[in-house]
Design an enzyme around this catalytic site. Structure first.
Site: not given
Length: 525
Positions: A260, A262, A267, A443, A445, A450
């Site tokens: 899952h 991404k 480089d 979508h 996450k 604080d």
């Protein structure tokens, strides 16, 4: 370009006969297996009392085994309830899913790759000493991530925050065009369209110019968005590509373990992560569920090495070939000027691996919640959490911490959305403020606490992300972008509708009863 368009036209999904569609074939084969098991169960039940009693005894042993496993109690309850409800078939079904030779091989390969990669991750002790001087609260979090997941924390890294997929898309294209040595891409979903086609054109040109390009996509995540064996097509362009955990009709818990993550690495000095997949809905070129809201970050500097190692450990697994990690490890003096000495607080990319006993992703979140003194802001597309997370959130709210969670207003999956809403009642009762993003589907996450700490990555607040998937994220402390993340969440709240405890109670009883049943089986869905 004409050749690519011809290929795409030739294999348009609507032109596929039903009998060659991969999903249909796999679904039919799995259905055949289930029917076979059900028929076998029926025959045993009707004609073989002794065998039925023996299998029931096996189910009892399986329940005892599950109870004694060091796994989340919610999983134990869901499995034990299922097995005891159908005492013959339940235990047999669990054994068939768990005792699988391909799954053992899968686990062995992953563990070998991760173990080897850890030797290439070393913590600069001066950075740890510095963070301990600044904060006695941030230091334990950084040490936990390094001690358990083995990903170091860095200082010499700049961070750029993207409040939309559109913004990150344009920046990613610019960075890909600058690549001179290698590009690594690892995503749950790749979907042909404006986003992926734009990326692919750059990758093909770079490949022609000798740039090394490696791509991993999750076969389950992309099963309905890419044609079968798409990696073979990419290889024709000079791009190395594998799919993770190829989708098969075999009944196995291995199918639950999905990549899952991404990740884009350019480089060895620039990297991207967040919630954004390589598909058009993430940049609102495709209207899926109203306005699609997503976020991400770009790192430039030392911390990109963590993402490079994450990718290479997965590459070692999918390619079944040894990897020369140090070949891709750039020294700071080799970075371009824009990546040198641009400290932006402390930056710590990390990964979570479902095949190890430590639940790193959830514990990082729990550490942040427990250390909050003012507020905890969270965005997540799915809110399907265990008792530990519910306790942490409610305890924080009851202690006067301003706890706010944003979830989608328009769902992508109705059953999952109903499960998400089933967790609203106990949270809002304790004072947690929950908002649904009215314009569409959120979508992103993220968690920010604080004005000091933040996490941006691929990790949802649900059982799949926290327990089953391979995930990644970036922990930030004292970074300039933390205020931007906070302001972005506050702006999102302004266009979201609040869900109160009273509104949860006002739902009809059959609906709430169905939600309760879904919550019981949430860990297995």
């Amino acid at each position: 370009m004409e050749r690519q368009q011809a290929i795409k036209k030739k294999r348009t999904s609507n032109d596929y006969p039903l009998f060659i569609d991969k999903i249909v074939w796999v679904g039919l084969l799995m259905l055949v297996q289930l029917i076979f098991l059900l028929v076998a169960y029926t025959q045993l039940k009707e004609h073989y009392f002794d065998i039925q009693a023996g299998l029931a005894f096996i189910s009892l042993l399986v329940v005892i085994y599950i109870i004694n496993q060091p796994i989340n109690p919610a999983y134990k309850l869901a499995w034990c309830t299922t097995i005891l409800f159908v005492p013959v078939f339940g235990g047999l079904f669990y054994l068939l899913l768990s005792v699988n030779s391909t799954r053992r091989k899968f686990r062995k390969s992953i563990r070998a790759a991760v173990t080897e990669s850890k030797t290439h991750l070393t913590q600069d002790t001066s950075v740890l000493e510095h963070i301990e001087e600044i904060s006695k609260h941030a230091a334990p979090q950084a040490r936990y991530i390094y001690n358990l997941a083995k990903y170091p924390v860095y200082e010499q890294t700049s961070v750029k925050y993207f409040s939309s997929g559109e913004e990150m898309f344009l920046c990613m294209l610019d960075e890909l065009k600058k690549a001179k040595h290698f590009i690594f891409i690892e995503y749950f979903i790749i979907h042909e369209g404006a986003f992926w086609d734009s990326v692919l054109e750059i990758l093909k040109e770079k490949a022609r110019n000798g740039v090394e390009i490696k791509i991993i996509y999750d076969d389950m995540g992309s099963v309905s968005t890419l044609p079968p064996a798409y990696y073979l097509e990419l290889r024709e362009y000079g791009i190395e590509c594998y799919c993770f955990n190829p989708f098969s009709p075999t009944l196995s818990l291995r199918l639950n373990n999905r990549d899952h993550r991404k990740i884009t690495v350019v480089d060895g000095h620039t990297s991207f992560t967040g919630g954004i997949n390589l598909a058009d809905e993430y940049i609102n070129k495709l209207d899926m569920n109203g306005h699609w809201r997503d976020t991400g970050v770009m790192l430039k500097g030392d911390a990109t090495w963590n993402f490079t190692v994450m990718f290479l450990q997965m590459w070692q697994h999918v390619s079944e070939q040894p990897v020369d990690y140090e070949k891709y490890h750039l020294k700071p003096e080799e970075f371009p000027m824009e990546c040198q000495k641009r400290a932006d607080g402390f930056v710590q990319p990390y990964a979570d691996n479902p095949l190890f006993s430590e639940i790193v992703a959830e514990n990082v979140y729990l550490n942040m919640i427990h250390r909050a003194t003012k507020y905890v802001y969270i965005t997540t597309p799915y809110l399907i959490v265990d008792n530990e997370m519910i306790t942490a959130l409610t305890l924080a709210a009851q202690s006067g911490i301003d706890v706010r969670i944003i979830t989608p207003g328009i769902p992508d999956k109705k059953t999952v959305f109903m499960m998400t809403r089933s967790f609203y009642e106990p949270l809002t009762k304790a004072g947690v403020k929950i908002y649904e993003y009215t314009p569409g589907f959120i979508h992103s996450k993220m968690m920010v606490v604080d004005d000091n700490y933040a996490v941006v990555g691929s990790i949802n607040l649900d059982f799949r992300s926290l327990y089953l998937h391979f995930e990644c994220a970036t922990f930030l402390y004292h970074s300039k972008v933390i205020n931007s993340i906070k302001e972005d969440i506050e702006n999102t709240i302004e266009v979201s509708g609040e869900i109160t405890y009273e509104s949860c109670l006002s739902m009809n009883r059959p609906y709430r009863l169905w939600q309760g049943l879904l919550r019981l089986y949430a860990p297995l869905l």
